[in-house]
Write a protein that holds these residues in place. Sequence first.
Motif, mmCIF file in Angstrom:
data_model
loop_
_atom_site.group_PDB
_atom_site.id
_atom_site.type_symbol
_atom_site.label_atom_id
_atom_site.label_comp_id
_atom_site.label_asym_id
_atom_site.label_seq_id
_atom_site.Cartn_x
_atom_site.Cartn_y
_atom_site.Cartn_z
ATOM 1 N N LEU A 13 35.104 109.372 -18.726
ATOM 2 C CA LEU A 13 36.147 108.672 -18.356
ATOM 3 C C LEU A 13 37.487 108.411 -19.129
ATOM 4 C CD1 LEU A 13 37.103 106.222 -16.500
ATOM 5 C CD2 LEU A 13 35.249 104.905 -18.896
ATOM 6 N N VAL A 14 37.556 109.053 -20.492
ATOM 7 C CA VAL A 14 38.939 109.065 -21.386
ATOM 8 C C VAL A 14 39.110 110.585 -21.815
ATOM 9 C CG1 VAL A 14 39.603 108.417 -23.586
ATOM 10 C CG2 VAL A 14 37.910 106.618 -22.187
ATOM 11 N N PRO A 15 40.308 110.336 -20.919
ATOM 12 C CA PRO A 15 40.929 111.915 -21.190
ATOM 13 C C PRO A 15 41.171 112.649 -22.703
ATOM 14 C CG PRO A 15 42.380 110.940 -19.552
ATOM 15 C CD PRO A 15 41.451 109.661 -19.817
ATOM 16 N N GLY A 16 40.997 113.387 -23.139
ATOM 17 C CA GLY A 16 40.534 113.649 -24.439
ATOM 18 C C GLY A 16 39.507 113.245 -25.569
ATOM 19 N N MET A 17 38.869 112.590 -24.865
ATOM 20 C CA MET A 17 37.756 112.506 -26.092
ATOM 21 C C MET A 17 37.008 112.570 -25.938
ATOM 22 S SD MET A 17 36.998 109.168 -28.071
ATOM 23 C CE MET A 17 37.586 108.101 -26.989
ATOM 24 N N THR A 18 36.616 113.608 -27.175
ATOM 25 C CA THR A 18 35.026 114.220 -27.699
ATOM 26 C C THR A 18 34.017 113.152 -27.967
ATOM 27 O OG1 THR A 18 35.511 114.157 -29.996
ATOM 28 C CG2 THR A 18 37.154 115.887 -28.090
ATOM 29 N N LYS A 19 32.674 113.690 -27.613
ATOM 30 C CA LYS A 19 31.771 112.495 -29.102
ATOM 31 C C LYS A 19 31.711 112.338 -30.419
ATOM 32 C CE LYS A 19 27.879 113.146 -27.066
ATOM 33 N NZ LYS A 19 26.070 113.223 -27.238
ATOM 34 N N SER A 20 32.563 113.731 -30.616
ATOM 35 C CA SER A 20 32.022 113.407 -32.229
ATOM 36 C C SER A 20 33.476 112.117 -32.778
ATOM 37 C CB SER A 20 32.621 114.671 -33.399
ATOM 38 O OG SER A 20 33.185 115.141 -32.290
ATOM 39 N N ASN A 21 34.559 112.336 -31.956
ATOM 40 C CA ASN A 21 35.117 111.617 -31.945
ATOM 41 C C ASN A 21 35.369 110.073 -31.714
ATOM 42 O OD1 ASN A 21 38.166 110.095 -30.339
ATOM 43 N ND2 ASN A 21 38.972 111.115 -32.549
ATOM 44 N N LEU A 22 34.223 109.738 -30.831
ATOM 45 C CA LEU A 22 34.100 108.681 -29.965
ATOM 46 C C LEU A 22 32.972 107.970 -31.600
ATOM 47 C CD1 LEU A 22 33.995 106.376 -28.189
ATOM 48 C CD2 LEU A 22 32.049 107.647 -27.127
ATOM 49 N N ALA A 23 32.338 108.691 -32.174
ATOM 50 C CA ALA A 23 30.878 108.567 -32.958
ATOM 51 C C ALA A 23 32.554 108.228 -34.104
ATOM 52 C CB ALA A 23 30.072 109.446 -33.181
ATOM 53 N N GLN A 24 32.989 108.676 -34.255
ATOM 54 C CA GLN A 24 34.409 108.313 -35.270
ATOM 55 C C GLN A 24 34.748 106.984 -35.703
ATOM 56 O OE1 GLN A 24 34.194 109.935 -38.290
ATOM 57 N NE2 GLN A 24 35.909 108.589 -39.193
ATOM 58 N N LEU A 25 34.848 106.562 -34.112
ATOM 59 C CA LEU A 25 35.319 105.110 -33.852
ATOM 60 C C LEU A 25 34.387 103.971 -33.933
ATOM 61 C CD1 LEU A 25 37.657 106.421 -30.506
ATOM 62 C CD2 LEU A 25 38.802 106.058 -33.075
ATOM 63 N N ARG A 26 33.156 104.471 -33.536
ATOM 64 C CA ARG A 26 32.273 103.566 -33.784
ATOM 65 C C ARG A 26 32.663 103.097 -35.391
ATOM 66 N NH1 ARG A 26 29.653 106.660 -30.260
ATOM 67 N NH2 ARG A 26 28.104 108.104 -31.154
ATOM 68 N N PHE A 27 31.743 104.458 -36.291
ATOM 69 C CA PHE A 27 31.537 104.363 -37.260
ATOM 70 C C PHE A 27 33.112 103.119 -37.894
ATOM 71 C CE2 PHE A 27 32.778 105.600 -42.169
ATOM 72 C CZ PHE A 27 31.219 105.347 -42.176
ATOM 73 N N THR A 28 34.106 103.521 -37.233
ATOM 74 C CA THR A 28 35.541 103.098 -38.075
ATOM 75 C C THR A 28 35.506 101.136 -37.740
ATOM 76 O OG1 THR A 28 37.299 103.839 -36.596
ATOM 77 C CG2 THR A 28 36.887 104.574 -38.685
ATOM 78 N N GLY A 29 35.558 100.863 -36.415
ATOM 79 C CA GLY A 29 35.204 99.878 -35.443
ATOM 80 C C GLY A 29 36.907 99.323 -34.932
ATOM 81 N N LYS A 30 36.776 101.107 -34.773
ATOM 82 C CA LYS A 30 38.468 101.536 -33.891
ATOM 83 C C LYS A 30 38.451 101.752 -32.436
ATOM 84 C CE LYS A 30 40.932 102.042 -37.939
ATOM 85 N NZ LYS A 30 42.163 103.374 -38.846
ATOM 86 N N GLY A 31 36.790 101.392 -32.335
ATOM 87 C CA GLY A 31 36.908 102.211 -31.049
ATOM 88 C C GLY A 31 36.277 101.217 -30.107
ATOM 89 N N PRO A 32 36.010 101.169 -28.833
ATOM 90 C CA PRO A 32 35.558 100.021 -27.409
ATOM 91 C C PRO A 32 33.865 99.084 -28.088
ATOM 92 C CG PRO A 32 35.389 102.762 -26.901
ATOM 93 C CD PRO A 32 35.545 102.521 -28.027
ATOM 94 N N VAL A 33 34.329 98.219 -27.674
ATOM 95 C CA VAL A 33 32.582 97.819 -28.386
ATOM 96 C C VAL A 33 31.880 98.440 -27.586
ATOM 97 C CG1 VAL A 33 31.864 95.108 -27.579
ATOM 98 C CG2 VAL A 33 34.084 95.169 -27.873
ATOM 99 N N PHE A 34 31.067 98.723 -27.973
ATOM 100 C CA PHE A 34 28.853 99.595 -28.214
ATOM 101 C C PHE A 34 28.348 98.151 -28.345
ATOM 102 C CE2 PHE A 34 30.010 100.048 -32.120
ATOM 103 C CZ PHE A 34 28.714 100.613 -32.627
ATOM 104 N N LEU A 35 27.182 98.602 -27.346
ATOM 105 C CA LEU A 35 25.814 98.139 -27.388
ATOM 106 C C LEU A 35 24.648 99.328 -27.925
ATOM 107 C CD1 LEU A 35 27.047 96.907 -24.662
ATOM 108 C CD2 LEU A 35 25.279 95.390 -24.599
ATOM 109 N N LYS A 36 23.773 99.182 -28.972
ATOM 110 C CA LYS A 36 22.790 99.829 -29.073
ATOM 111 C C LYS A 36 21.940 99.362 -29.251
ATOM 112 C CE LYS A 36 22.281 101.743 -33.685
ATOM 113 N NZ LYS A 36 22.304 103.466 -32.681
ATOM 114 N N PRO A 37 21.107 99.164 -28.423
ATOM 115 C CA PRO A 37 19.330 99.022 -27.477
ATOM 116 C C PRO A 37 18.225 98.821 -28.256
ATOM 117 C CG PRO A 37 19.956 100.019 -25.515
ATOM 118 C CD PRO A 37 21.215 99.932 -26.558
ATOM 119 N N THR A 38 18.518 100.529 -29.498
ATOM 120 C CA THR A 38 17.699 101.076 -30.019
ATOM 121 C C THR A 38 17.970 101.746 -30.823
ATOM 122 O OG1 THR A 38 17.267 102.973 -28.390
ATOM 123 C CG2 THR A 38 15.873 101.757 -27.588
#
Length: 66
Positions: A13-38
Amino acid sequence: MENYLTPDQVCTLVPGMTKSNLAQLRFTGKGPVFLKPTPRTVVYRERDVIAWLEGSERTSTAQVSA
């Protein structure tokens, strides 16, 4: 009905986004809100990803990111 996305789908959905970049954004709290059901599952609401993306709108390259 709410549309939930996997990290792979967010990267599509997001041009240029990679899974590792998305994971880094989650870690730093700078990415989109996410849910972690498990402990090993991360999902995103499509509306949250779009809101995060639209929140990055700029009118100049001189603007500092928040």
